[in-house]
Write a protein that holds these residues in place. Structure first.
Motif, short mmCIF file in Angstrom:
data_model
loop_
_atom_site.label_atom_id
_atom_site.label_comp_id
_atom_site.label_asym_id
_atom_site.label_seq_id
_atom_site.Cartn_x
_atom_site.Cartn_y
_atom_site.Cartn_z
N ILE B 51 0.85 -1.19 0.00
CA ILE B 51 0.00 0.00 0.00
C ILE B 51 0.88 1.23 0.00
O ILE B 51 1.43 1.62 1.03
CB ILE B 51 -0.91 0.03 1.26
N ARG B 56 -2.42 4.16 -1.57
CA ARG B 56 -2.58 4.54 -0.15
C ARG B 56 -3.48 5.77 -0.01
O ARG B 56 -4.36 5.82 0.84
CB ARG B 56 -1.21 4.80 0.48
N ASN B 58 -5.79 6.77 -2.06
CA ASN B 58 -7.19 6.40 -2.34
C ASN B 58 -7.83 5.66 -1.16
O ASN B 58 -8.98 5.91 -0.81
CB ASN B 58 -7.27 5.54 -3.60
N ILE B 59 -7.05 4.77 -0.56
CA ILE B 59 -7.57 4.01 0.58
C ILE B 59 -7.88 4.95 1.75
O ILE B 59 -8.94 4.86 2.38
CB ILE B 59 -6.58 2.89 1.01
N GLU B 60 -6.95 5.87 2.00
CA GLU B 60 -7.15 6.80 3.11
C GLU B 60 -8.30 7.76 2.83
O GLU B 60 -9.00 8.19 3.75
CB GLU B 60 -5.84 7.55 3.43
N TYR B 67 -4.14 4.97 7.13
CA TYR B 67 -4.10 3.50 7.12
C TYR B 67 -2.70 3.09 7.58
O TYR B 67 -1.71 3.49 6.98
CB TYR B 67 -4.41 2.96 5.72
N ASN B 139 -14.07 5.69 -7.20
CA ASN B 139 -13.94 4.76 -6.08
C ASN B 139 -15.19 4.68 -5.21
O ASN B 139 -15.12 4.52 -3.99
CB ASN B 139 -12.72 5.12 -5.20
N LYS B 160 -17.21 1.02 3.37
CA LYS B 160 -15.82 1.43 3.12
C LYS B 160 -14.97 0.22 2.73
O LYS B 160 -14.19 0.27 1.79
CB LYS B 160 -15.22 2.07 4.38
N ILE B 164 -12.86 -0.60 -0.61
CA ILE B 164 -11.41 -0.85 -0.56
C ILE B 164 -11.06 -2.18 -1.22
O ILE B 164 -10.10 -2.27 -2.00
CB ILE B 164 -10.90 -0.78 0.90
N LEU B 168 -8.60 -2.55 -4.30
CA LEU B 168 -7.40 -3.37 -4.23
C LEU B 168 -7.41 -4.42 -5.34
O LEU B 168 -6.38 -4.68 -5.98
CB LEU B 168 -7.31 -4.05 -2.86
#
Lengths: 257, 178
Positions: B51, B56, B58-60, B67, B139, B160, B164, B168
């Motif tokens: 990540i 990262r 995008n995830i956060e 994260y 997303n 969420k 994710i 991923l």
């Protein structure tokens, strides 16, 4: 003579009450102002470092830390808090069982998990490991991370350190052993443990509410201070009014006699 | 007689409430078992996705907080990938297993629920809403998921995690195609 006896003690009591409550009133007022500006003063972001206050709050780890060392790296656990080279890393209820290093990745073995961190102490991943009993030791073998559970079964990681499989062959592994730490390191752990434990906002709030003195009866001290403030107001008016009356009577007496 | 009835009703309601609460927390399925079932008891070795960078970020953005971990494990065979992810509902993490087939969720299941409220998200009537959903360019999920009153934070956490997992999966496919 009788009049003097009546008014003077009351005035004296007003003064006594004022002096007695002065400190508490100052504390109430100052802390009240500070709490009104929590964000401006950054009270919630300021950690308290004073040993005296931290001791007062009993923010002290119990017992002794458990530590494992490998070269420059030392990992400790104290009351569920894990530390990497003296800095807080992670909180986990499982007991620390040891550490092993492979290609700049440090495997921290807990009872049913392996926590992988890099050389800077950044968490890579917490991996649940399906062993038949709790992990007892960790070490390296065949350029992999080996785990030994309490039933003496051995598990060997894959190259990516993402899963562990039972290993039937006998392996030679340098299992990590517990070690002692020096006074400086112990102080580092204590400081790190206490670090986030108490912020200024909590302290000011407790001071304002009186809970700093005691969780159960401390609030009554500040209640008393608040009542005192009201009494002072009342007694102040009383003193002012009785003096006014006294002067009026005196003038009336002088006018007519 | 009225008092007698009241006592019985009180006891019944208390028992129901207590039973509901005791069922709230728990491990509904071990993650290993979920993964194994997803591949008909022949789960492959886990793969790893690191990540960093845009991923990262995008995830956060989805999580709306940092994260911590640097990599995530996943299990993949042909067009199926399986993800076991965690996100905090209110105070404690909810462990969720997500199966993705051909870029679409084919199953989302709450594996471990540690909170005392919001446990209704574990029921299929809720989790089935994620089936066949995929991710848009922003997303976001390409369909709506109806919430549950009193379980808003758990619903939010699961949504969420679904986003994710799809993100991923998309990243894995992208890496493989390169």
């Amino acid at each position: 003579m009788t009049r003097k006896r009546k008014s003077f003690p009351f005035f004296l009591w007003h003064r006594r009450l004022g002096l007695a409550g002065l400190i508490l009133l100052f504390v109430l007022s100052i802390t009240g102002i500070m709490l009104n500006h929590t964000e401006d003063f950054e009270l919630d972001k300021t950690s308290i470092k004073s040993d005296l206050l931290l001791d007062w709050y009993n923010i002290n780890p119990q017992g002794e830390p458990s530590t494992f060392k490998l070269g420059n790296i030392w990992v400790s656990q104290w009351n569920q808090q894990l530390f990497f080279n003296g800095k807080t890393l992670f909180t986990h209820a499982e007991q620390l069982q040891g550490i092993a290093v492979l290609d700049d990745i440090i495997a921290i073995a807990l009872e049913h998990h392996v926590l992988l961190v890099d050389a800077d102490g950044e968490i890579i991943e917490l991996i649940p490991v399906n062993t038949s009993s709790a992990i007892h030791k960790v070490g390296t073998s065949q350029k992999k991370i080996a785990l030994l559970d309490k039933e003496k079964n051995i598990y060997l990681s894959n190259a990516q350190l993402s899963s562990w499989k039972p290993e039937s062959n006998r392996l030679r592994s340098n299992w990590s052993q517990k070690t002692e730490i020096n006074e400086t390191q112990l102080d580092d752990l204590k400081t790190a443990y206490r670090g986030d434990g108490l912020n200024l906002e909590k302290f000011i709030l407790d001071l304002h509410s009186g809970r700093i003195f005691n969780d159960s009866w401390g609030i009554y001290i500040m209640d008393a201070a608040a009542i005192l403030m009201m009494l002072l107001g009342i007694s102040g008016i009383w003193v002012w009014w009785s003096r006014k009356l006294k002067i009026r009577r005196k003038r009336h007496f002088q006018k007519h006699h | 007689m009225k008092l007698h009835n009241f006592v019985i009703h009180f006891l019944l309601i208390s028992t129901l409430l207590f039973t509901a609460n005791t069922h709230a927390k728990g491990t509904y399925q071990q993650p290993e078992e979920f993964i194994s079932n997803a591949f008909n008891q022949q789960a492959p070795d886990p793969d790893i996705i690191w990540i960093n960078g845009k991923l990262r970020q995008n995830i956060e953005n989805i999580l709306q907080h940092k994260y911590k971990a640097k990599r995530i494990r996943y299990w993949k065979k042909q067009q199926r990938s399986v993800w076991v992810l965690e996100e905090i509902g209110k105070k404690k993490p909810i462990t969720v297993g997500i199966i993705i087939d051909n870029n679409k969720i084919s199953q989302l299941k709450v594996l471990i629920f540690r909170e005392t409220r919001g446990w209704e998200v574990r029921y299929p009537f809720f989790s089935k809403q994620f089936n066949q959903l995929s991710i848009t360019d922003n997303n976001e999920l390409n369909g709506t998921v109806d919430g549950i009153s009193g379980a808003t934070l758990s619903v939010r956490a699961l949504t969420k995690l679904a986003r994710i997992a799809l993100l991923l999966n998309q990243q894995v496919l992208l890496t493989e195609s390169n």
